[in-house]
Design an enzyme around this catalytic site. Structure first.
Site, PDB file in Angstrom:
ATOM      1  N   SER A 294      20.009  -9.496 -18.995  1.00  0.00           N
ATOM      2  CA  SER A 294      21.104 -10.292 -19.567  1.00  0.00           C
ATOM      3  C   SER A 294      20.999 -11.696 -19.005  1.00  0.00           C
ATOM      4  O   SER A 294      20.506 -11.887 -17.887  1.00  0.00           O
ATOM      5  CB  SER A 294      22.450  -9.685 -19.161  1.00  0.00           C
ATOM      6  OG  SER A 294      23.498 -10.585 -19.463  1.00  0.00           O
TER       7      SER A 294
ATOM      8  N   TYR B 293      28.244  -5.859 -12.980  1.00  0.00           N
ATOM      9  CA  TYR B 293      27.342  -5.962 -14.140  1.00  0.00           C
ATOM     10  C   TYR B 293      26.279  -7.037 -13.874  1.00  0.00           C
ATOM     11  O   TYR B 293      25.076  -6.778 -14.031  1.00  0.00           O
ATOM     12  CB  TYR B 293      28.145  -6.307 -15.398  1.00  0.00           C
ATOM     13  CG  TYR B 293      27.301  -6.429 -16.648  1.00  0.00           C
ATOM     14  CD1 TYR B 293      26.784  -5.303 -17.282  1.00  0.00           C
ATOM     15  CD2 TYR B 293      27.005  -7.678 -17.203  1.00  0.00           C
ATOM     16  CE1 TYR B 293      26.003  -5.416 -18.432  1.00  0.00           C
ATOM     17  CE2 TYR B 293      26.230  -7.797 -18.346  1.00  0.00           C
ATOM     18  CZ  TYR B 293      25.732  -6.663 -18.962  1.00  0.00           C
ATOM     19  OH  TYR B 293      24.956  -6.776 -20.091  1.00  0.00           O
TER      20      TYR B 293
HETATM   21  P1  NAD Z   1      25.982  -0.712 -26.733  1.00  0.00           P
HETATM   22  O1  NAD Z   1      27.138  -0.304 -25.898  1.00  0.00           O
HETATM   23  O2  NAD Z   1      26.134  -0.781 -28.196  1.00  0.00           O
HETATM   24  O3  NAD Z   1      24.699   0.173 -26.388  1.00  0.00           O
HETATM   25  C1  NAD Z   1      24.420   0.662 -25.091  1.00  0.00           C
HETATM   26  C2  NAD Z   1      23.979   2.112 -25.234  1.00  0.00           C
HETATM   27  O4  NAD Z   1      23.654   2.628 -23.924  1.00  0.00           O
HETATM   28  C3  NAD Z   1      25.099   2.983 -25.804  1.00  0.00           C
HETATM   29  O5  NAD Z   1      24.682   3.640 -26.991  1.00  0.00           O
HETATM   30  C4  NAD Z   1      25.415   3.936 -24.674  1.00  0.00           C
HETATM   31  O6  NAD Z   1      25.812   5.233 -25.097  1.00  0.00           O
HETATM   32  C5  NAD Z   1      24.097   3.953 -23.902  1.00  0.00           C
HETATM   33  N1  NAD Z   1      24.362   4.458 -22.557  1.00  0.00           N
HETATM   34  C6  NAD Z   1      25.323   4.018 -21.708  1.00  0.00           C
HETATM   35  N2  NAD Z   1      25.376   4.801 -20.624  1.00  0.00           N
HETATM   36  C7  NAD Z   1      24.437   5.772 -20.789  1.00  0.00           C
HETATM   37  C8  NAD Z   1      24.019   6.876 -20.015  1.00  0.00           C
HETATM   38  N3  NAD Z   1      24.611   7.188 -18.841  1.00  0.00           N
HETATM   39  N4  NAD Z   1      23.028   7.669 -20.481  1.00  0.00           N
HETATM   40  C9  NAD Z   1      22.441   7.387 -21.677  1.00  0.00           C
HETATM   41  N5  NAD Z   1      22.777   6.344 -22.458  1.00  0.00           N
HETATM   42  C10 NAD Z   1      23.780   5.547 -22.015  1.00  0.00           C
HETATM   43  O7  NAD Z   1      25.586  -2.143 -26.179  1.00  0.00           O
HETATM   44  P2  NAD Z   1      24.390  -3.122 -26.530  1.00  0.00           P
HETATM   45  O8  NAD Z   1      24.995  -4.462 -26.546  1.00  0.00           O
HETATM   46  O9  NAD Z   1      23.545  -2.636 -27.645  1.00  0.00           O
HETATM   47  O10 NAD Z   1      23.594  -3.001 -25.136  1.00  0.00           O
HETATM   48  C11 NAD Z   1      22.200  -2.819 -25.019  1.00  0.00           C
HETATM   49  C12 NAD Z   1      21.751  -3.549 -23.785  1.00  0.00           C
HETATM   50  O11 NAD Z   1      21.948  -4.950 -23.976  1.00  0.00           O
HETATM   51  C13 NAD Z   1      22.538  -3.188 -22.513  1.00  0.00           C
HETATM   52  O12 NAD Z   1      21.645  -3.014 -21.438  1.00  0.00           O
HETATM   53  C14 NAD Z   1      23.403  -4.414 -22.309  1.00  0.00           C
HETATM   54  O13 NAD Z   1      23.756  -4.582 -20.957  1.00  0.00           O
HETATM   55  C15 NAD Z   1      22.503  -5.515 -22.821  1.00  0.00           C
HETATM   56  N6  NAD Z   1      23.180  -6.756 -23.174  1.00  0.00           N
HETATM   57  C16 NAD Z   1      24.137  -6.790 -24.117  1.00  0.00           C
HETATM   58  C17 NAD Z   1      24.772  -7.990 -24.427  1.00  0.00           C
HETATM   59  C18 NAD Z   1      25.867  -8.077 -25.460  1.00  0.00           C
HETATM   60  O14 NAD Z   1      26.530  -9.110 -25.548  1.00  0.00           O
HETATM   61  N7  NAD Z   1      26.085  -7.051 -26.264  1.00  0.00           N
HETATM   62  C19 NAD Z   1      24.376  -9.185 -23.779  1.00  0.00           C
HETATM   63  C20 NAD Z   1      23.355  -9.113 -22.809  1.00  0.00           C
HETATM   64  C21 NAD Z   1      22.756  -7.907 -22.526  1.00  0.00           C
END
Ligand code: NAD
Length: 232
Positions: free
Chosen positions: A133, A146
């Site tokens: 991130s 985080y």
């Molecule tokens: P999201 O919540 O839609 O997807 C994250 C997925 O991880 C979910 O489907 C969740 O069920 C899964 N997950 C969480 N805990 C788990 C566990 N214990 N076991 C198995 N699976 C698990 O969010 P996203 O935005 O698609 O996130 C994807 C990645 O992107 C993450 O690592 C997040 O930190 C990163 N990210 C997101 C953003 C944003 O603004 N959305 C920005 C920077 C980084």
């Protein structure tokens, strides 16, 4: 993306039911890859080869690469994408927030990479792409655990990149700013905000006039995983 660019590539994607993960699975499959997609039990992965389990459970996580090998016959690309975002300054962060954030955001990518690297090396090389991130590089406010875990993942990416390049294994990370996914929208709901309005207002603060859609990030993930990024 080139059509069939990932033909014969075997890919493992975590967080595959979420915004970025689901789009990544679809993009890899459309480009000819064989994909094992994993997320929590009860989630809706919707991919051809779904494996359900909790990445915070070391036994499950340590078994995933073997499972991928038995389904696909090998592993060429690992996408460590699953993540959790617990909000709060340090004094508001519970032991459970700390445990879960470290387990999912740091320990799981560590364990999966540890299992994947020898398999990739045995097959002549591979690529790992981690979803870190921008907050792992420059922390934002009130998300201490985080930001800390994403900084750890960014550091792990750099460590593995230098340690395993000689095995023809490239390790990179994407560091997105806000992406329009369930993670972001759920965070707005928890704070009592209307997600649609909040996404629009956030977009107004971005030079391009909108925050990222999952596909904007997935195109970069696929590039980093591809042979076109052979020198990255
Ligand atoms: P999201 O919540 O839609 O997807 C994250 C997925 O991880 C979910 O489907 C969740 O069920 C899964 N997950 C969480 N805990 C788990 C566990 N214990 N076991 C198995 N699976 C698990 O969010 P996203 O935005 O698609 O996130 C994807 C990645 O992107 C993450 O690592 C997040 O930190 C990163 N990210 C997101 C953003 C944003 O603004 N959305 C920005 C920077 C980084």
């Amino acid at each position: 993306m080139l059509s069939n660019e990932f033909a014969e590539k075997r890919v493992l994607v975590t967080g595959a039911a979420g915004g970025i993960g689901r789009a990544a699975v679809q993009a890899f499959e459309s480009a000819g890859a064989s994909v094992v997609a994993t997320d929590l039990a009860g989630s809706d992965i919707g991919a051809r080869r779904a494996v359900y389990g909790d990445l915070a459970d070391p036994e499950f996580t340590n078994s995933l690469v073997d499972e991928t090998q038995s389904q696909l016959g090998g592993l060429d690309i690992l996408i460590n994408n699953a993540g959790v975002m617990r909000r709060g300054v340090v004094t508001e962060t519970t032991d459970e927030d700390l445990r879960l954030s470290l387990a999912v955001n740091v320990e799981a990518p560590f364990r999966l990479s540890r299992q994947a690297i020898p398999v990739m090396a045995g097959g002549g090389g591979g690529a790992i792409v981690n979803t870190a991130s921008c907050w792992g590089v420059r922390p934002g406010p009130a998300h201490a655990v985080y930001c800390m875990t994403k900084a750890a993942l960014a550091s792990l990416t750099q460590c593995m990149g230098q340690d395993h390049a000689h095995q023809n294994i490239r390790v990179n990370a994407v560091c997105p700013n806000e992406v329009d996914t369930p993670m972001l929208r759920t965070g707005f709901v928890v704070r009592g905000l209307n997600p649609a309005t909040a996404v629009k207002e956030l977009g107004d603060t971005v030079p391009l006039g909108r925050i990222a859609q999952p596909e904007d990030i997935v195109d970069v993930i696929l590039f980093l995983a591809s042979d076109r990024a052979r020198y990255m």
